[in-house]
Scaffold this motif. Structure first.
Motif, mmCIF file in Angstrom:
data_model
loop_
_atom_site.group_PDB
_atom_site.id
_atom_site.type_symbol
_atom_site.label_atom_id
_atom_site.label_comp_id
_atom_site.label_asym_id
_atom_site.label_seq_id
_atom_site.Cartn_x
_atom_site.Cartn_y
_atom_site.Cartn_z
ATOM 1 N N ILE A 155 2.682 -9.100 -11.562
ATOM 2 C CA ILE A 155 0.853 -9.201 -12.332
ATOM 3 C C ILE A 155 0.749 -7.657 -11.363
ATOM 4 O O ILE A 155 -0.532 -7.350 -12.457
ATOM 5 C CB ILE A 155 0.475 -10.271 -11.898
ATOM 6 N N ALA A 156 0.735 -6.928 -10.577
ATOM 7 C CA ALA A 156 0.048 -5.825 -9.738
ATOM 8 C C ALA A 156 1.252 -4.506 -10.625
ATOM 9 O O ALA A 156 0.176 -3.390 -10.013
ATOM 10 C CB ALA A 156 0.575 -5.730 -8.123
ATOM 11 N N LEU A 157 2.195 -4.731 -11.266
ATOM 12 C CA LEU A 157 2.719 -3.586 -11.853
ATOM 13 C C LEU A 157 2.316 -3.511 -13.298
ATOM 14 O O LEU A 157 2.641 -2.313 -14.191
ATOM 15 C CB LEU A 157 4.356 -3.739 -11.504
ATOM 16 N N SER A 180 -10.164 0.866 -7.811
ATOM 17 C CA SER A 180 -9.070 0.229 -8.722
ATOM 18 C C SER A 180 -8.177 1.389 -8.389
ATOM 19 O O SER A 180 -7.976 2.121 -8.950
ATOM 20 C CB SER A 180 -9.434 -0.422 -9.919
ATOM 21 N N ASN A 181 -6.604 0.015 -8.364
ATOM 22 C CA ASN A 181 -5.641 0.366 -8.780
ATOM 23 C C ASN A 181 -4.918 -0.143 -9.602
ATOM 24 O O ASN A 181 -4.316 -1.628 -9.120
ATOM 25 C CB ASN A 181 -4.914 0.681 -7.040
ATOM 26 N N PRO A 182 -5.140 0.081 -10.301
ATOM 27 C CA PRO A 182 -4.823 -1.671 -11.405
ATOM 28 C C PRO A 182 -3.166 -1.317 -12.212
ATOM 29 O O PRO A 182 -2.346 -1.039 -11.431
ATOM 30 C CB PRO A 182 -5.401 -1.203 -12.690
ATOM 31 N N PRO A 183 -2.794 -2.514 -12.204
ATOM 32 C CA PRO A 183 -1.332 -2.413 -12.529
ATOM 33 C C PRO A 183 -1.166 -1.152 -13.911
ATOM 34 O O PRO A 183 -2.187 -1.376 -14.776
ATOM 35 C CB PRO A 183 -1.279 -3.459 -13.617
ATOM 36 N N TYR A 184 -0.040 -0.494 -14.027
ATOM 37 C CA TYR A 184 -0.152 0.887 -14.727
ATOM 38 C C TYR A 184 1.216 1.114 -15.238
ATOM 39 O O TYR A 184 0.804 2.060 -16.074
ATOM 40 C CB TYR A 184 -0.985 1.444 -14.465
ATOM 41 N N ILE A 185 2.736 0.246 -14.927
ATOM 42 C CA ILE A 185 3.342 0.222 -15.412
ATOM 43 C C ILE A 185 3.442 0.311 -17.051
ATOM 44 O O ILE A 185 4.134 -0.891 -16.914
ATOM 45 C CB ILE A 185 4.489 0.100 -14.351
ATOM 46 N N PRO A 186 4.812 0.796 -17.752
ATOM 47 C CA PRO A 186 4.510 0.278 -19.538
ATOM 48 C C PRO A 186 5.291 -0.642 -19.338
ATOM 49 O O PRO A 186 6.118 -0.652 -18.263
ATOM 50 C CB PRO A 186 5.106 1.636 -19.981
ATOM 51 N N PRO A 194 0.809 -1.122 0.204
ATOM 52 C CA PRO A 194 0.174 -0.310 -0.183
ATOM 53 C C PRO A 194 0.806 0.766 -0.179
ATOM 54 O O PRO A 194 1.704 1.225 0.630
ATOM 55 C CB PRO A 194 -0.724 -0.480 1.489
ATOM 56 N N ARG A 195 0.461 2.294 -0.986
ATOM 57 C CA ARG A 195 1.484 3.883 -0.850
ATOM 58 C C ARG A 195 0.255 4.885 -0.520
ATOM 59 O O ARG A 195 -0.968 4.624 -0.739
ATOM 60 C CB ARG A 195 2.006 3.828 -2.461
ATOM 61 N N PRO A 196 0.804 5.897 0.090
ATOM 62 C CA PRO A 196 0.247 7.039 0.878
ATOM 63 C C PRO A 196 -0.460 7.449 -0.661
ATOM 64 O O PRO A 196 -1.205 7.762 -0.494
ATOM 65 C CB PRO A 196 1.936 7.479 1.193
ATOM 66 N N GLU A 228 12.524 -2.065 -4.608
ATOM 67 C CA GLU A 228 12.109 -2.621 -3.425
ATOM 68 C C GLU A 228 10.506 -2.770 -4.306
ATOM 69 O O GLU A 228 10.393 -3.390 -3.834
ATOM 70 C CB GLU A 228 11.514 -0.538 -3.359
ATOM 71 N N VAL A 229 10.458 -2.038 -5.610
ATOM 72 C CA VAL A 229 9.332 -2.892 -5.912
ATOM 73 C C VAL A 229 9.208 -3.192 -7.730
ATOM 74 O O VAL A 229 8.836 -4.987 -7.265
ATOM 75 C CB VAL A 229 8.851 -0.781 -7.162
ATOM 76 N N LYS A 230 10.319 -3.612 -8.800
ATOM 77 C CA LYS A 230 10.443 -4.246 -9.022
ATOM 78 C C LYS A 230 10.794 -5.703 -8.835
ATOM 79 O O LYS A 230 10.241 -6.888 -9.364
ATOM 80 C CB LYS A 230 11.249 -3.731 -9.908
HETATM 81 N N1 GLN Z 1 2.325 2.838 -7.235
HETATM 82 C C1 GLN Z 1 3.192 2.238 -8.094
HETATM 83 C C2 GLN Z 1 4.746 2.536 -8.434
HETATM 84 O O1 GLN Z 1 4.654 3.390 -9.226
HETATM 85 C C3 GLN Z 1 2.490 0.872 -9.399
HETATM 86 C C4 GLN Z 1 1.338 0.714 -8.871
HETATM 87 C C5 GLN Z 1 0.504 -0.124 -10.248
HETATM 88 O O2 GLN Z 1 0.578 -0.332 -11.149
HETATM 89 N N2 GLN Z 1 -0.710 0.125 -10.012
HETATM 90 O O3 GLN Z 1 5.240 2.011 -8.027
#
Ligand code: GLN
Length: 288
Positions: free
Chosen positions: A208-210, A184-190, A87-89, A200-202
């Motif tokens: 699948i969440a990214l 929704s906070n869907p996966p949205y990274i190209p 979870p992100r702020p 930390e993220v990758k």
């Molecule tokens: N907020 C995340 C990030 O940019 C990505 C989460 C998402 O793809 N919904 O690190």
């Protein structure tokens, strides 16, 4: 200042951690099983050994919440592990806006696409005592975590989970209901940008969440199609957006007949939350 504590701070800042002092405190609190505000020094040799074990994971860039196993989000503490996006702020904006839109005592139905830890829908349900919800996720392991969180937060009797891939053709039938609010906070990274993200993220958020597909917008296109069927007339959609995506997302939904209500910035002035509404007159249901 305690020498051991100072050493932790030094090591954390040495690998570029942004809040080394806070993180060192949280690591020591976990190692001593105390509240961060009640922490006392010096640590015993056993507690120091435990703190160093936690520190080592953090120096390898495992996010602190995934080391500690939980994280504060909005007004609650959520269990997290490697099966859920941390979870992100930034995402708290979406929760705040949803609560602002909903009249608090209304008996509304909420759908959360890509529930993960459950932090979004469970935070909304906690504030709206007559609302009920459905959380959807493709990952059975994340749904187990969301279920535990729902129980801990006290919203489990008002929240059902569906394990499903919302790209499946049969998804609308599977859901079998309509909703007043879709979040929704869907996966949205190209896809091509994922390798460039922080370790930390990758390395620790579920891939699948990214992964949002070539342009990062695949999920929004699908949610727009789904919302034609799953959202009641007059209902709202609240979506988290990646940097620079808000207007593209709005365009995707406007082309399906939805109305852009607002784009809300997060605390870093990034357009983070897109709010859309389904007009009261019916949208033509085809093309799914
Ligand atoms: N907020 C995340 C990030 O940019 C990505 C989460 C998402 O793809 N919904 O690190």
């Amino acid at each position: 200042m305690d020498e051991f504590y100072q050493e932790l701070i030094r090591k954390l800042s040495g690998v570029g951690i942004n809040s080394p002092r806070l993180e060192a405190r949280l690591i020591c609190a976990q190692a001593t099983k105390s509240e961060p505000s009640q922490l006392t020094f010096p640590l015993t040799p056993q507690q120091k050994a435990e703190a160093l074990k936690l520190l080592q994971q953090r120096l390898n860039h495992k996010p602190l919440d995934k080391i500690l196993g939980h994280r504060e989000f909005y007004k609650s503490d959520f269990l997290v592990d490697e099966n859920v996006l941390s979870p992100r702020p930034d995402t708290e904006i979406l929760v705040e806006e949803a609560i602002r839109l909903v009249e608090q005592n209304q008996p509304i139905r909420i759908l959360d696409l890509g529930t993960g830890s459950g932090c979004i829908i469970e935070s909304i349900l906690a504030e709206c005592p007559n609302a009920v919800g459905v959380g959807v996720d493709i990952s059975p392991k994340s749904l187990l975590m969301a279920q535990k969180n729902a129980e801990q937060i006290g919203v489990s009797t008002r929240l059902k989970f569906i394990q499903a891939d919302w790209f499946d053709r049969s998804f609308v039938q599977k859901t079998a209901q309509t909703f007043d609010l879709i979040v929704s906070n869907p996966p949205y990274i190209p896809t091509g940008d994922i390798q460039g993200l922080d370790p930390e993220v990758k390395n620790y958020d579920p891939y699948i969440a990214l992964d949002g597909g070539a342009d990062g917008l695949d999920s929004y296109r699908r949610i727009a199609e789904l919302s034609v069927h799953l959202l009641k007339a007059g209902g709202y959609i609240l979506l988290e957006a990646g940097i620079g995506q808000a207007l593209d997302i709005a365009g995707i939904f406007q082309r399906q007949g939805f109305v852009l209500k607002q784009i809300v910035q997060d605390l870093s002035h990034i357009e983070r939350c897109v709010i859309l509404q389904k007009p009261v007159a019916e949208i033509k249901k085809d093309g799914i």
